[in-house]
Design an enzyme around this catalytic site. Structure first.
Site, PDB file in Angstrom:
ATOM      1  N   SER A  22      -6.953   5.686   3.839  1.00 33.02           N
ATOM      2  CA  SER A  22      -6.983   4.755   2.707  1.00 33.02           C
ATOM      3  C   SER A  22      -7.288   3.344   3.206  1.00 33.02           C
ATOM      4  CB  SER A  22      -5.640   4.749   1.968  1.00 33.02           C
ATOM      5  OG  SER A  22      -5.550   5.851   1.096  1.00 33.02           O
ATOM      6  N   LYS A  27       5.347   3.646   8.364  1.00 36.11           N
ATOM      7  CA  LYS A  27       4.158   4.486   8.529  1.00 36.11           C
ATOM      8  C   LYS A  27       2.910   3.609   8.575  1.00 36.11           C
ATOM      9  CE  LYS A  27       4.140   7.791   5.675  1.00 36.11           C
ATOM     10  NZ  LYS A  27       3.995   8.812   4.634  1.00 36.11           N
ATOM     11  N   THR A  84      -4.803  13.530   5.168  1.00 37.51           N
ATOM     12  CA  THR A  84      -3.390  13.714   5.528  1.00 37.51           C
ATOM     13  C   THR A  84      -3.206  15.038   6.279  1.00 37.51           C
ATOM     14  OG1 THR A  84      -2.809  12.467   3.558  1.00 37.51           O
ATOM     15  CG2 THR A  84      -1.024  13.614   4.671  1.00 37.51           C
ATOM     16  N   LYS A 106       0.855  -1.189   0.000  1.00 39.45           N
ATOM     17  CA  LYS A 106       0.000   0.000   0.000  1.00 39.45           C
ATOM     18  C   LYS A 106       0.878   1.221   0.000  1.00 39.45           C
ATOM     19  CE  LYS A 106      -3.984   2.068   0.488  1.00 39.45           C
ATOM     20  NZ  LYS A 106      -3.712   2.727  -0.815  1.00 39.45           N
ATOM     21  N   ASP A 112      -0.411  10.823  -4.559  1.00 37.41           N
ATOM     22  CA  ASP A 112       0.718  11.511  -3.912  1.00 37.41           C
ATOM     23  C   ASP A 112       0.904  12.782  -4.744  1.00 37.41           C
ATOM     24  OD1 ASP A 112       3.009  11.096  -1.802  1.00 37.41           O
ATOM     25  OD2 ASP A 112       4.076  11.736  -3.585  1.00 37.41           O
ATOM     26  N   LYS A 120       5.475   2.054  -3.054  1.00 40.68           N
ATOM     27  CA  LYS A 120       5.331   3.388  -3.640  1.00 40.68           C
ATOM     28  C   LYS A 120       5.544   3.252  -5.135  1.00 40.68           C
ATOM     29  CE  LYS A 120       4.525   7.665  -2.356  1.00 40.68           C
ATOM     30  NZ  LYS A 120       3.741   8.165  -1.216  1.00 40.68           N
TER      31      LYS A 120
HETATM   32  P1  NDP Z   1       0.293  17.857  -4.277  1.00 38.99           P
HETATM   33  O1  NDP Z   1       0.751  17.498  -5.625  1.00 38.99           O
HETATM   34  O2  NDP Z   1      -1.174  18.003  -4.024  1.00 38.99           O
HETATM   35  O3  NDP Z   1       0.978  19.209  -3.781  1.00 38.99           O
HETATM   36  C1  NDP Z   1       2.360  19.319  -3.699  1.00 38.99           C
HETATM   37  C2  NDP Z   1       2.700  20.739  -3.293  1.00 38.99           C
HETATM   38  O4  NDP Z   1       4.095  20.791  -3.025  1.00 38.99           O
HETATM   39  C3  NDP Z   1       2.434  21.749  -4.383  1.00 38.99           C
HETATM   40  O5  NDP Z   1       2.094  22.982  -3.800  1.00 38.99           O
HETATM   41  C4  NDP Z   1       3.779  21.820  -5.097  1.00 38.99           C
HETATM   42  O6  NDP Z   1       4.004  23.047  -5.787  1.00 38.99           O
HETATM   43  C5  NDP Z   1       4.728  21.699  -3.933  1.00 38.99           C
HETATM   44  N1  NDP Z   1       6.007  21.113  -4.405  1.00 38.99           N
HETATM   45  C6  NDP Z   1       6.183  19.896  -4.975  1.00 38.99           C
HETATM   46  N2  NDP Z   1       7.476  19.720  -5.313  1.00 38.99           N
HETATM   47  C7  NDP Z   1       8.102  20.847  -4.948  1.00 38.99           C
HETATM   48  C8  NDP Z   1       9.442  21.283  -5.009  1.00 38.99           C
HETATM   49  N3  NDP Z   1      10.409  20.512  -5.554  1.00 38.99           N
HETATM   50  N4  NDP Z   1       9.736  22.503  -4.515  1.00 38.99           N
HETATM   51  C9  NDP Z   1       8.770  23.287  -3.959  1.00 38.99           C
HETATM   52  N5  NDP Z   1       7.473  22.931  -3.880  1.00 38.99           N
HETATM   53  C10 NDP Z   1       7.153  21.738  -4.353  1.00 38.99           C
HETATM   54  O7  NDP Z   1       0.922  16.753  -3.295  1.00 38.99           O
HETATM   55  P2  NDP Z   1       0.474  16.345  -1.836  1.00 38.99           P
HETATM   56  O8  NDP Z   1      -0.032  17.519  -1.089  1.00 38.99           O
HETATM   57  O9  NDP Z   1      -0.359  15.136  -1.953  1.00 38.99           O
HETATM   58  O10 NDP Z   1       1.872  15.852  -1.206  1.00 38.99           O
HETATM   59  C11 NDP Z   1       2.759  16.745  -0.513  1.00 38.99           C
HETATM   60  C12 NDP Z   1       3.723  15.949   0.340  1.00 38.99           C
HETATM   61  O11 NDP Z   1       2.980  15.158   1.289  1.00 38.99           O
HETATM   62  C13 NDP Z   1       4.598  14.944  -0.403  1.00 38.99           C
HETATM   63  O12 NDP Z   1       5.853  14.826   0.250  1.00 38.99           O
HETATM   64  C14 NDP Z   1       3.838  13.637  -0.252  1.00 38.99           C
HETATM   65  O13 NDP Z   1       4.678  12.502  -0.391  1.00 38.99           O
HETATM   66  C15 NDP Z   1       3.339  13.779   1.175  1.00 38.99           C
HETATM   67  N6  NDP Z   1       2.191  12.948   1.532  1.00 38.99           N
HETATM   68  C16 NDP Z   1       1.026  13.015   0.838  1.00 38.99           C
HETATM   69  C17 NDP Z   1      -0.043  12.228   1.207  1.00 38.99           C
HETATM   70  C18 NDP Z   1      -1.373  12.334   0.549  1.00 38.99           C
HETATM   71  O14 NDP Z   1      -2.332  11.704   1.033  1.00 38.99           O
HETATM   72  N7  NDP Z   1      -1.533  13.111  -0.521  1.00 38.99           N
HETATM   73  C19 NDP Z   1       0.070  11.257   2.302  1.00 38.99           C
HETATM   74  C20 NDP Z   1       1.318  11.334   3.036  1.00 38.99           C
HETATM   75  C21 NDP Z   1       2.334  12.137   2.628  1.00 38.99           C
HETATM   76  P3  NDP Z   1       3.948  23.086  -7.399  1.00 38.99           P
HETATM   77  O15 NDP Z   1       2.487  22.954  -7.730  1.00 38.99           O
HETATM   78  O16 NDP Z   1       4.537  24.383  -7.756  1.00 38.99           O
HETATM   79  O17 NDP Z   1       4.759  21.910  -7.866  1.00 38.99           O
END
Ligand code: NDP
Length: 454
Positions: free
Chosen positions: A386, A123, A219, A99, A175, A135
C-alpha cells in the site's frame, strides 16, 4: 486492573501504564491484549531509554491521537432502513500520514479497531516506509448482501469518513470484508463528494484507476517471503513441507498460492463454517473461483473436488502439518490448537492474520521451541505494498508486477533481518516477537521524542 493479564510480569513503570489504560477502558479486552503483548517485550527500554519514561512516551503511544465514531444509515433492496456504527481510530502519525485498513464485520467494535490500530503503528514502522498507524471499519455484515446494498453502505460510510481522511492525512485500505469491490465504491463516493481525483486517498484500488500491481497478492505473498527467511535461517525451506492455512480470504488465498509455488503442499483451508482437507494440495484457481468470483464457501470448493473433504466439526489445527499459517482473524489459534499442532510435529507458525494466536498459545509455542512470527512483522507486506501504491500515486506512475513484487520481497527480507538484529542487540537472539516489537516501537518513539509534546 485486568484480571486476564498478569501485570506482575511487567516492570513497575510499564505495569502502571497498563493498569491505567485498563481502568480507563475496562471492556476493551482485545486492545488490552495487544498492548500487553507489546509491553511484555519492552522491559529493556525502561533502563536503556530513560527519556521515554521522562517524556511519557509509553502513556502517549497507547492513547490514540483521534477516535471517530459515526452513524452509517443505509437502505436495503426492499427499502428497509438500517443503521450501523462506523469507526476510524487515528492512532499515531509520528512517522507519516495515518495508514491502515477498514474492516466490515458484525464483530467490529471500538476495542477491535483500537487493537488493530495499535498493532498497525509498529507494523508500518517496520516496513521502513513513512506511514503512521490507524484502523477503521463498521459492524456491518457484508455476507448475503447484494452489490447494490454494498454500494449504498459504502457510499453512506464514505459520506462521513471523507471529512477525516486525505492523501496527506489518512489513507485507508481493505481488511476483512473490504476488498476491491468495496474500495471501488468508497473511492467513487470520495471522488464525487470532493470533486477531486485524489488517487492517494485509498489503497487497494483497481489497476486501471490508480491501483498497484501485486497489492492483491501482497499480504499472502509477503507472509510466505517472511516465513521463507525464517526457514532459511534454520537451514530449511518450504520445499516438500505440509502447510495448513486458516481462512480462505485475500490473505489465505495468496499465502497458499506462494507457498505452493515454493514447493509446499497446502493441505487445508477454512472459513467460519468449517475447514477443507485436500491431500492432493489446494487447487488455488478453484479456490479463487469459489471465493473471489462466486463469493461462495469452502464447502463449495469441497463439492467440486474429489480429493477434498469438508468438516463443519473439529478444528483445522488438528490437521498434521509442518507449517501453520493462521490467516483468518484474531484469537483463532487457542492453546488447544497449538497443543495439537505441537503434538503433530509443527515446525513453524507464522501469522498472516492480526493477533490470531492467544497469549497462552504463544507461550506454549515459544516454550516448545517452535519458530513463531508475530503478524506485525510477517503480515506487513500488505501495508508495505500500500505504501508502494502511495508512492506510485504521488509520481502518477505504475510499476510492472515484477518490479513491485521484487520491492515487496526486499522489504520482507529487510523486516526479517531487522527483527533478528534487534533481538540480538537486546539479548534475546531468535525472538521474533521481541525483535519486531522493539524495532517497530523504537523508531516511532524516537520520532515522538524529536517532535515534542503533542
Ligand atoms: P477476508 O475478508 O478476505 O477473509 C477473511 C477470512 O477469514 C474468510 O475466510 C473468513 O471466513 C475468515 N474469518 C473471518 N472471521 C472469522 C471468524 N470469526 N472465524 C473464522 N473465520 C473467520 O480478509 P483478509 O484475508 O483480508 O484478512 C484476514 C486477516 O488478515 C485479518 O486478521 C486481517 O486483519 C489480516 N490482514 C489483512 C491484510 C490485507 O491486506 N487484507 C493485511 C494485514 C493483515 P468467512 O467468509 O466465513 O467469514
Amino acid at each position: 486492573m485486568s484480571e486476564k493479564f498478569d501485570t506482575s510480569r511487567l516492570p513497575r513503570e510499564l505495569s502502571s501504564v497498563f493498569e491505567e489504560l485498563v481502568a480507563r477502558d475496562p471492556h476493551q479486552l482485545e486492545f488490552h491484549q495487544a498492548v500487553y503483548e507489546v509491553l511484555m517485550t519492552l522491559t529493556p527500554l525502561v533502563t536503556r531509554k530513560p527519556e521515554y519514561q521522562d517524556l511519557a512516551i509509553f502513556e502517549r503511544i497507547t492513547e490514540p491521537e483521534r477516535q471517530v465514531m459515526f452513524r452509517v444509515p443505509w437502505s436495503d433492496d426492499q427499502g428497509q432502513i438500517h443503521v450501523n456504527r462506523g469507526f476510524r481510530v487515528q492512532f499515531n502519525s509520528a512517522l507519516g500520514p495515518y495508514k491502515g485498513g477498514l474492516r466490515f464485520h458484525p464483530s467490529v467494535n471500538l476495542s477491535i479497531i483500537k487493537f488493530l490500530g495499535f498493532e498497525q503503528i509498529f507494523k508500518n514502522s517496520l516496513t521502513g516506509l513513512p506511514m503512521g498507524g490507524a484502523k477503521g471499519g463498521a459492524n456491518f455484515n457484508p455476507k448475503g448482501k447484494s452489490d447494490a446494498e454494498i454500494m449504498r453502505f459504502c457510499q453512506s460510510f464514505m459520506t462521513e469518513l471523507q471529512r477525516h481522511i486525505g492523501p496527506d492525512t489518512d489513507v485507508p485500505a481493505g481488511d476483512i470484508g473490504v476488498g476491491g469491490r468495496e474500495i471501488g465504491y468508497l473511492f467513487g463516493q470520495y471522488r464525487r463528494l470532493r470533486n477531486s481525483f485524489d488517487a492517494g486517498v485509498l489503497t487497494g484500488k483497481g489497476l486501471t484507476w490508480g491501483g498497484s500491481f501485486a497489492r492483491t497478492e501482497a499480504t499472502g505473498y509477503g507472509l510466505v517471503y517472511f516465513a521463507e527467511e525464517m526457514l532459511r535461517a534454520r537451514g530449511t525451506s518450504f520445499d516438500g513441507k505440509r502447510v495448513v492455512v486458516s481462512g480462505s480470504g485475500n490473505v489465505a488465498i495468496y499465502a497458499t498460492e506462494k507457498a505452493q509455488e515454493l514447493g509446499a503442499t497446502v493441505v487445508a483451508v477454512s472459513d467460519s463454517s468449517g475447514f477443507v482437507v485436500d491431500e492432493a494440495g489446494i487447487d488455488v484457481e478453484l479456490l479463487k473461483d469459489v471465493k473471489e468470483r462466486r463469493r461462495g464457501r469452502v464447502s463449495d470448493y469441497a463439492n467440486q473436488r474429489s480429493s477434498a473433504r469438508f468438516s463443519a466439526e473439529g478444528s483445522i489445527w488438528e490437521v498434521p502439518c509442518d507449517v501453520a499459517l493462521p490467516c483468518a482473524t484474531q484469537n483463532e489459534l487457542p492453546l488447544e490448537g497449538v497443543q495439537a499442532l505441537i503434538r503433530n510435529g509443527v515446525q513453524m507458525v507464522a501469522e498472516g492474520a492480526n493477533m490470531p494466536t492467544t497469549p497462552e498459545a504463544i507461550d506454549e509455542l515459544r516454550s516448545a521451541g517452535v519458530l513463531y512470527a508475530p503478524g506485525k512483522a510477517s503480515n506487513a507486506g500488505g501495508v508495505a505494498t500500500s505504501g508502494l501504491e502511495m508512492q506510485q500515486n504521488s509520481g502518477r506512475t505504475q510499476w510492472p508486477f515484477e518490479e513491485t513484487d521484487a520491492k515487496l520481497h526486499q522489504i520482507m527480507v529487510g523486516i526479517h533481518e531487522n527483527c533478528l538484529a534487534t533481538a540480538d542487540e537486546y539479548g534475546v537472539p531468535g525472538d521474533y516477537v521481541a525483535g519486531a516489537n522493539l524495532a517497530g516501537f523504537i523508531k516511532v518513539a524516537d520520532a515522538m521524542v524529536a517532535q515534542g509534546l503533542i
